[in-house]
Structure formats: C-alpha cells, structure tokens
Write a protein that holds these residues in place. Structure first.
Motif, PDB file in Angstrom:
ATOM      1  N   ALA A 155     -78.160 -81.305  -2.589  1.00 29.37           N
ATOM      2  CA  ALA A 155     -78.128 -80.351  -1.535  1.00 29.37           C
ATOM      3  C   ALA A 155     -76.922 -79.532  -1.689  1.00 29.37           C
ATOM      4  CB  ALA A 155     -77.889 -81.153  -0.313  1.00 29.37           C
ATOM      5  N   SER A 156     -75.814 -79.935  -2.202  1.00 28.22           N
ATOM      6  CA  SER A 156     -74.609 -79.404  -2.362  1.00 28.22           C
ATOM      7  C   SER A 156     -74.806 -77.984  -3.456  1.00 28.22           C
ATOM      8  CB  SER A 156     -73.442 -79.928  -3.047  1.00 28.22           C
ATOM      9  OG  SER A 156     -73.184 -81.100  -1.900  1.00 28.22           O
ATOM     10  N   GLU A 157     -75.723 -78.429  -4.576  1.00 28.45           N
ATOM     11  CA  GLU A 157     -75.914 -77.546  -5.549  1.00 28.45           C
ATOM     12  C   GLU A 157     -76.780 -76.406  -5.108  1.00 28.45           C
ATOM     13  OE1 GLU A 157     -77.870 -77.512 -10.132  1.00 28.45           O
ATOM     14  OE2 GLU A 157     -77.522 -79.496  -8.992  1.00 28.45           O
ATOM     15  N   ARG A 158     -77.834 -76.736  -4.500  1.00 24.37           N
ATOM     16  CA  ARG A 158     -78.734 -75.829  -3.957  1.00 24.37           C
ATOM     17  C   ARG A 158     -78.059 -75.088  -2.958  1.00 24.37           C
ATOM     18  NH1 ARG A 158     -84.901 -78.262  -4.235  1.00 24.37           N
ATOM     19  NH2 ARG A 158     -84.865 -78.373  -6.564  1.00 24.37           N
ATOM     20  N   ALA A 159     -77.115 -75.587  -2.132  1.00 22.13           N
ATOM     21  CA  ALA A 159     -76.489 -74.625  -1.251  1.00 22.13           C
ATOM     22  C   ALA A 159     -75.540 -73.535  -1.667  1.00 22.13           C
ATOM     23  CB  ALA A 159     -75.760 -75.644  -0.107  1.00 22.13           C
TER      24      ALA A 159
END
Length: 1094
Positions: A155-159
């Motif tokens: 989630a952090s990477e895609r955010a």
C-alpha cells in the motif's frame, strides 16, 4: 447576489459563510455505496462538525474562468466597490478544494490501468479549474479496512506511485474504507478537507493584500474598500471572525469620506445601502438638538433631511429603481411631516406672544456679527433666540405639513397601501382644520370615513366624526352637521352617554330651526363667525327641507324592511313590514314613514303619517314594526315588485323637515356584517332563546323584492299514451281536463305541442295536429297555441286527442298548457284571475323497424356486381324494433332502371303482424336491361312499406316508409351460359345436363370448352370441343353424368375460354353454372317381409 426581491437581503448575506468543497466522482443516483458516502457528508450535520459546504459535481464540471491578474492599477478606474456575484461565486461556484473519489483497492489486479485512469481524471479537474489556486485531493474508496501505517508495504509503495502520477502530495491522498464505521471515517476526512480549505483561503487573503502597493487614494478609493471587504469575507470563510470584523470596520471607514453617498448608492441600484447610510446619518444627528429654546429649528432640519431623502428616493424610482410597499418614499415623506408637526408643537410652546411684544424694535438687528472665540453676549443671544421664535410664528406650518402628507399619500396610493393612505389623509384633514380650511378638511375626512366604516374601526371613526362635526359647525353646513350628529348618536359611536345627550340636544335644536351650541374644543376666534353663518342658515328657506341618503352611513335610526314572502299569488294581498329602531339616549319622534315601490301605483298603500304622538315615536333600543298590505294587479302577474327606497321624516313643517332615505329595503354600512354575525350566532346557539326574549334585531332579514305569480289553478290535466313514439307515425296523446273550481272556468284554451326552448332542429322535425284521420304533412306546426275549448262548469270533464308526428328519433319534451280565467274577490275587490295548469311529458321516438337489402344471384350467392340483362334476386328483411306489435299492410317496389323478371310483382307481406325482434323477408327477381348511357353504377329505386300500430284504430291512417335501395354496379358479359339439370340425381343412374351458351356480343365468338374429370361422376359427351357462336345465337351441349357417390357432390367442372375476348376468364363465366348437386343413394326393391319387419 440579486435576491428574489431587490429590497430583501440576498442569501449570501443571510447565510453563514462556510468553506466550499466540491466532491467529484460520486454517482449518488445509481451507486448505493456512493449514495451512502454522500449521505454521511450532508445528513444530520451536528454543530460540532467543521463548517464546510459540500456539493457533488461531475468530474468535467466547468468552473468560473479566472481572469488575468493585473500587474498595475495605474489607468484602472473601478466601476464599483464589489461585483454582485462575487460572494456567491466563492460560496457556491469556486471551491477551496476539489476532492476526486475513485474506487481502487491496493491489491486491485488492474492497478496500472486504474492508476492511469485516476491520473487522467485529476488532470481533467485541474484543467477545468483554469489556473485557480483551488486545492485538489484524491480519496480512494476501498472495500477492505486498511492496515495500520507502515505494516502494508504494498500500500505504501503504490500510494507513492499514485501521488507521483497524479502530481499530488502525500497529504492530498486519502483512503475511505466502506465499512460499518463509515461516518467516523467521513468525519476524519472532513477535518483534513477543512485544513486544505484554510490553506486556500489564507493564500487568497495574501493575494488580495499584495495589491495594496499598487493603489493610490486619489483614484482608487473604491478599491481600498473592495480589498478590505474581500479580506473580511475570506476571513469569515476561514472562520476568523475577529479579523473579519477588523477589515469590515476599515472598509466602512473609507466609505465615510464619500460625498453624497446616498445618491451614489441609488445610482448603483443599491437602495438598501442608501437607506442604511441615511439611517446612520440620522442616528448620528437626531439627538444633537442644541439650544432647547430653538428645538423647533432642529425639528425643521430633521424634516428637511427626510424630505430630501424622500425626493432622492423618488427620483431614483423615476430613473428605473423598483420600490415596494415596505420601502418606498412615502415613509420618508411621512416622517418629514411628523417632524414638521413636532416643529409646529414646539413653536407653539416656545413662542409666547406676551414675552415677544416688548422686543419688537430690536428684533431684526443682527445679534452675531461674526464668528469669534470670545463668548457671545448673553443678552444679544437671548434677543436672537426671541427673534428666531418671532420668525417661526410667520412660517405656514400647516401648509408645509399638508404638502409633505400629500406627497406621502401619493406614494402610498401608488404602492397600494390603503391603510397608510387613510391614516395620512386623516392627518391632512386635521391640518386643514387647524388651518381653518374647513371645506377641504371635511372633504378629506368624509372620504376616509367610508374605509373605517367598512373595516369597523369604531374608535377611529368616532374621533374622525368628532373633528368632522366641529368643521360642519364652524362652516354652518346644516346637512353635514345633521349627518355627523346622527352617526355620533348611532351604535358605532364610542362617545359617553353625556356626550351623546349633548349632541342629541343640538340635533333637536337644528330640527327646530334653532342654532346649536358650539362644539367643545372649537377655535374661539371662529365661533363668532360660525354663529353669524348659522343665523343666515336659519333665515334661509332652502335649508328647511333636506333629504339625506343614510345607506352609506351608520345613523342612530336603523331601518329594515321585508316582504312577508318571496312570492305572492295574485289572489292574495301582498304584505310587507318595516322595522325601525333608534340608538340615541332619548326617544325620538318622526312624522311620516313611506315605502317606495318599483310600481308607483302601489305607493299610496305603503304610507303612514302622524296620527298620534305615541304611535310615531321610537324608544331607545326597542324595535318597532309597521305593517303594510295591498292587492296586486292582474297585469303584474309574472313581474317582480321591488322596494326602491324607504323615507322617514324627522322634524316638522314649522321647523325643519329632514327626510332620511334608505335605498332598497334599508340597512346601512354596518348591517351586512351584523347580519353575518347574527346568522353564525343563530346556527351556533339556535333560535329558541331568541324567540323567548322577543324579537332579535340582528336576526331580522331584509327581503327587498317579491314576485307576483298566478293564482293556484284548480284544474286537473291528465295524459295517457303508449310510449315510445315510432318514427313518422301519428302518435296519439289523450288529454283529460277536469275542472275543480267552485265557479265556472271561462275561456278555457289548450296549448299543446313541443315545449319551447329545445333544439331548433326538433321544431322542424315535429308536427302536431288534432286531426288523426290523415297523416299530417310538413306544414303542420310543432306547437298548437290557444286551441279554444270553451267554458267548464265545476266538476265538468272533457277529453281531447293530440296527434304528434316525429320525423326524427330522439327525446322530446311536450307541453300541455291549459289556461282559463276566473272571477275572484281579494279584500273586497273583484279581480279577474288568469290561471293556467301545465303538464309536460318526455317522449322518446324510436325507429319502428330496420330494413336490410341484399342482391344475390339465382343461386343465392351474394353479388357485388350485376350482369346486364341477366336475372338476379333482390332480398329484403324487415326487423321489428318496436316494443309494440306492428301491422305491415303491404309493400311494393318503385324501380328506376330495373325490370321485373316476373309478369306482375306482388307483395309477400300483406297484413303481416310483427312482434318485437321478429323479421319478415321478401324476394324479388329483377333484370337490368342494357342502358343507353355508359354509367357503370345505377340507382335501383325505393322499397315502400305501409304499416301502423296493431293497437291503433282500424281507420287509422297507414304510414308509408320509403327505403332507398342501394345502387348497383353493372358489368357486361360477352357470353352467358346456364345449365338445365334435375334437382337431384341417384347413384348409378344416368343424369342428363344440358348447357345453353349464348353469344351476347356483336361478334362471332370462338368458344373452347373442356370438362374436367371428377371422382364422383363418370360422364359421356365431348370432353373437349371448340366451336363458333354467331352474334345473338345460342349453342347447346348435352352431357350424361353417371353419379358414383351419394351426398352433395361437385359436378365436373366446365372450363370455358374465349380467345377473342381475353378480359373474360373461366371463373367469371363459371359463376352462372351450378357447382354441386345432391345425389341420392341407389334404391332397392322392398319385399313384404322387410316391410313388415320395418
């Protein structure tokens, strides 16, 4: 910023400014999840939630365009302080933050495609904002609850990837899980949105402040105010109320230096600002009175301020400004008049005549020669004040007040404020009274009193009547004085008993031709002139006979009249009653009472004159009834008798005669409302208690007219007939007239027939006669008027038969009117009464029978075309539709182009009786000869039926009904073929068939014939042959058919063709031939045993 009404505050000023946040990407109509999110944002918003205004907009919504920012104001001249749409734009059109909602989970299998789509939508939003500083944020709607921050690496990477592709900061990307705790997530989102909005408005404030360095106070004064207002408004959107108030005050401080600010506001079509500025100006100055000895000068100055503003307001309206009832120049003219009245009162209090008489000489010398810092001389100051007070005495105060009130009345009349207009007209009347212009004062007050009578403002009416009575006294206007005395003594007056006694005493003096006592509070200087005028009136003969129309007033004598019944028969006396009641403190006497009727000849019976003092006096509060009766004339039967007026005479011939006149049946200005209240009271409580107490005045109703109707006839008229009537028959209606009078009924006449007032077409299709032996023609009338019958003795009876012929069907109303005259005695007078008895009957006319006609061939097959010179059959069916039996006497044909195929036509329906729904049929054999003209369609003729009712008399005339036969279409056949064959055949027995073939043309015809084989027959003869037939000649072909099967069998088909006549086919020729024949089974010989067994 324009509200629904120009003078109401716009909604932008009435509402609380809140940050505007636009939500895009939500389908609140078709997507339930999006609808739930929207409801969480806008439904049930408590006071503890942040003040944000949300609105759902499409993703490609076009926001207001951002104008190019100025880099210099050197040559810029502002057109106003602020654009009218600026506040609404920032409240509802330009958002501080645009939030894009997008459904995307972190583990979505199509992540890259959706990431690209989301970035495209963000770019579309930024493009539509067109360079504004509006913030943009993205909210991802997810189905799963996210993990705590830092635990979900995907989630952090895609955010971070999504923020880069959308060009967003991490603080502008949010996640909204659609779970059970949706409202909690929404509240957290709102707080984040609020912070972004705060940042946007802070940026806008700094941008506005940056313009200050480009302004100068010479040409940009409006811009100083504009910028201060914008900063204040953005501060309110930030909910920073302290800074908002600070900048508002700074902006208004610039306005205070504007000259003639009210005029500028009117020119810019902002009247509320002008009014507010004027009120601020008045509030600032109204308490600065100055010297108390010159307080009238302050009142005069205040009056001038309101007058000037009213003129300014009126001028703006003439230039196109729109005013309303609650904001119009009339209020300012009224206030100016009010200050002028204060000025007048102050001047009367301060300007004492006795003090000023000693100072007449030095009054007009200047008491302040120049402005000096030294204190003024006290004596000169005092002298100067006295001088101003002396000058104030010469000011025409009443004229100034009346002029201002007149302007105010014109404005309130223009803006339809009737009560304000009436109120100011009363003030004008009072000012005219103080100015001793009693004629104008009376005219104004009399005009206003009509409104106060109608609206039942008794206290106001009493006060106005009191002033009007003083005017009438000072003018010595006898008629007006009597009118106002009568009203002040009436039930609408709120004067005390003592005041009414004084007024009644003065009224009696006037009726006795004496001078009344002066009215209280009259101007002492005018009383002497008034007394002199009264002396002249006493000596004048013209003022001794007066007629006063009291219908529009509320006098102290009330009058109501009514006829005892809405209608009277001519042999009954007409009775009417007149009720009188007085409201004055003491009894009042009158000398004459007369009722005026529409027929002047009856007036002599409706007069009562003084025959004794007791019978012609009215006691206070006690109604008195006077009865009148008279006999109507026979000429007035059917006419209305109306009361046109009632007259009551007060006074005497030795003094002054005053006739009080009421129109119609009496009543006054308050009677209608009192009657309505009485009817409501009677419905609520009933009339029983009223009847026990005696007559209730309010319950007395007025009946101003009655109808004279004919005497009740004592004559019976009975009708007997057998409905319905049949079309064209002589329908018999038997009338029985029997006299029930006690004397001979003279000159009896009968009017019978179609009742007038119906459809005009019925009059042309209805005929009435008394002669039933023959059928009447079209000249017979629809109504037989005044058929003489003679005289009828008591109990005598006679009968008449009326015959009606109805040419068309439908419903008709017939009238039977029996008129006669009879001698009668009414109250000792002999009169001849004309009586009449009417009977009406509705008769339905129906069709007696229905005729259907058809053409068939000799084989009884329907024909749509008839061959020339070839026999065919005409078949008629007569279906009875009558509820009564019909007798068909005979029938016949009237042929036009056809010939009969029989030597003599005879009716097959002679003396035939048809019951309801029974049918009679006839058949005629006809032939159409060859016609000279080439018309293909020809008329056949008419079918005539002679008939009557079975129940009618034997000598009753027969009705002949003609039915037009349909046209036929002719066709010519080149070849006519018919067959001779027995009516039936038998199995295995020879059957001879002979075909006759005739050439009907003028040419030699080649005929090809062929016989088709059949399974039911064997035959002998030429199976196929070709022959020639000369014009007009005939050939015969003989065949022997041998039946093989029993029953209805199809004959072998004969195919015929004409090579020289290609338009004729086999089918058209074969129609003349029989198609089938009945074949009996083969017979057998019966012996005696079989016969016995059978």
């Amino acid at each position: 910023m324009m509200p629904g009404s120009q003078w109401e505050l716009p909604p932008e000023l009435c509402c609380r400014p809140m940050a505007f946040v636009a939500l895009t990407g939500l389908d609140v109509v078709y997507n339930a999840v999006h609808r739930a999110i929207w409801d969480a944002f806008c439904a049930n918003r408590r006071a503890d939630r942040v003040p944000i205004s949300f609105k759902v907009l499409p993703g490609d919504h076009e926001y207001p365009k951002c104008r190019t920012k100025r880099t210099s104001y050197e040559w810029y001249i502002p057109k106003g302080i602020l654009k009218t749409s600026w506040m609404n734009k920032h409240l509802n059109l330009v958002p501080a933050l645009v939030v894009l909602f997008y459904e995307l989970d972190w583990d979505d299998p199509q992540w890259k495609e959706k990431q690209s789509e989301c970035a495209t939508k963000v770019e579309i939003v930024r493009t539509s904002l067109q360079g504004r500083n509006t913030k943009v944020a993205v909210v991802l709607i997810q189905k799963k609850t996210p993990l705590p921050p830092g635990e979900d690496l995907v989630a952090s990477e895609r955010a971070a990837t999504l923020c880069n592709s959308c060009d967003l900061s991490g603080k502008s990307l949010f996640v909204l899980p659609h779970t059970d705790h949706l409202v909690g997530y929404i509240i957290r989102l709102e707080n984040a949105f609020y912070e972004h909005a705060q940042t946007y408005y802070y940026t806008e404030i700094r941008r506005v402040k940056s313009h200050k360095e480009f302004l100068n106070k010479t040409t940009h004064q409006l811009l100083f105010v504009r910028h201060q207002f914008k900063i204040a408004f953005f501060s309110e959107l930030k909910q920073d109320t302290q800074n908002a108030l600070k900048h508002c005050k700074t902006g208004f401080s610039f306005l205070s230096s504007f000259p003639d600010i009210c005029r500028l506001c009117f020119q810019h079509n902002t009247p509320l600002d002008a009014i507010a500025q004027f009120r601020k100006h008045i509030d600032l100055c109204k308490k600065k009175i100055g010297s108390s000895d010159l307080a009238f000068e302050h009142a005069a100055w205040m009056s001038k301020q309101f007058h000037s503003f009213g003129e300014l307001f009126d001028e703006a309206i003439k230039l196109g400004l729109t005013a309303i009832q609650t904001q119009n120049p009339g209020f300012y003219y009224q206030q100016a008049a009010s200050y002028s009245q204060d000025r007048k009162q102050l001047a009367q209090q301060l300007c004492q005549v006795m003090k000023l008489q000693l100072l007449l000489l030095p009054l007009y010398q200047p008491f302040r020669k120049s402005m000096s810092i030294e204190p003024p001389d006290a004596e000169k100051e005092k002298t100067g004040i006295w001088t101003l007070q002396i000058k104030e005495r010469d000011v025409p105060q009443s004229e100034l007040i009346i002029a201002l009130l007149s302007n105010a009345v014109a404005q309130f009349k223009k803006y339809k404020c009737p009560r304000m207009k009436s109120h100011l007209m009363v003030q004008m009347g009072e000012e005219y009274y103080h100015a001793k212009d009693y004629t104008k004062a009376l005219k104004l007050l009399d005009y206003v009193m009509c409104d106060y009578r109608t609206e039942r403002w008794w206290g106001l009416l009493t006060a106005i009547l009191t002033t009007a009575l003083r005017c009438a006294y000072l003018m010595a206007s006898v008629k007006d004085y009597i009118i106002y005395c009568m009203e002040l003594l009436g039930r609408a007056s709120e004067l005390t008993e003592e005041q009414k006694l004084r007024i009644e005493k003065n009224l009696i003096k006037v009726l006795m031709n004496d001078i009344p006592d002066p009215e209280p509070e009259c101007d002492l200087s005018s009383e002497g002139v008034a007394r002199s005028l009264w002396n002249d009136r006493m000596a004048s003969a013209g003022s001794k006979l007066l007629t006063i129309e009291v219908q529009d007033y509320i006098p102290f004598i009330q009058c109501k009249a009514k006829f005892q019944s809405p209608s009277f028969h001519v042999d009954q006396p007409i009775q009417l009653q007149v009720y009188l009641r007085t409201d004055c403190p003491h009894p009042i006497s009158f000398n004459k009472l007369a009722v005026i009727l529409s027929n002047q000849e009856y007036n002599q019976w409706c007069v009562v004159e003084c025959a004794g003092q007791e019978s012609m006096s009215l006691l206070p509060g006690k109604p008195k009834c006077h009865n009148f009766s008279f006999v109507a004339k026979t000429e007035d039967v059917g006419k209305k008798i109306e009361m046109t007026g009632i007259e009551l005479m007060l006074g005497s011939e030795t003094g002054r005669c005053v006739f009080l006149s009421w129109r119609g049946a009496g009543g006054d200005a308050a009677s209608t409302h009192e009657a309505l209240q009485a009817s409501r009271s009677s419905r609520r409580w009933g009339r029983g208690m009223e009847a026990r107490r005696g007559m209730d005045w309010d319950s007395v109703t007025m009946q101003h007219s009655t109808m004279v109707i004919s005497r009740v006839p004592k004559m019976s008229v009975k009708l007997s007939h057998q409905p319905p009537a049949l079309n064209n028959e002589m329908y018999c209606i038997n009338i029985t007239v029997q006299s029930q009078e006690e004397v001979v009924a003279k000159d009896v006449k009968l009017t019978a027939g179609l009742k007038p007032g119906q459809d005009a077409n019925l009059g042309q299709t209805t005929h009435v006669t008394l002669n039933g032996s023959t059928v009447c023609d079209d000249t017979a009338p629809a109504l037989l008027p005044d058929v003489p019958i003679g005289d009828l003795k008591p109990g005598e009876r006679l009968e008449r038969c009326v015959y009606v012929k109805c040419v068309s069907t439908g419903s008709r109303v017939f009238l039977f009117h029996v008129a006669y005259s009879i001698d009668s005695t009414v109250e000792g007078r002999q009169i001849v009464c004309k009586c009449h008895k009417d009977e009406t009957v509705t008769i339905e006319t129906v069709v007696p029978f229905e005729v259907s006609v058809k053409f068939v061939s000799s084989k009884f097959e329907p024909l749509d075309r008839v061959a020339v010179d070839i026999p065919f059959l005409l078949m008629t069916d007569v279906l009875s539709l009558s509820p009564w039996p019909l007798l068909l006497a005979s029938s016949s044909l009237q042929l036009l182009t056809m010939n009969t195929n029989t030597p003599q036509l005879q009716s097959q329906m002679q003396e035939v009786v048809l019951q309801t729904d029974e049918c009679a049929s006839e058949c005629f054999c006809l032939r159409c000869p060859l016609l000279a003209n080439s018309n293909n369609t020809v008329a056949t003729g008419q079918y005539l039926i002679s008939w009557r009712r079975k129940s009618s008399r034997a000598n009753s005339p027969l009705i002949q009904t003609a039915v037009t036969l349909p046209h036929v279409i002719l066709e010519s056949v080149p070849l006519y073929i018919h067959a001779e064959l027995p009516s039936y055949g038998r199995v295995r027995e020879s059957l001879s068939v002979r075909y006759h073939i005739k050439n009907r043309t003028s040419l030699v015809q080649e005929v090809e014939m062929a016989v088709e084989p059949s399974d039911a027959f064997m035959f002998s003869g030429l199976k196929q042959v070709r022959l020639r037939i000369l014009p007009g000649s005939e050939q015969q072909m003989l065949y022997n058919y041998y039946p093989l099967m029993a029953g209805y069998q199809t004959l072998p088909q004969l195919n015929i063709s004409l090579p020289r006549c290609l338009t004729t086919n086999t089918h058209s020729l074969r129609r003349f031939l029989p198609q089938r024949i009945f074949v009996k089974p083969q017979g057998r010989q019966l012996d005696d045993a079989s016969i016995a067994a059978a």
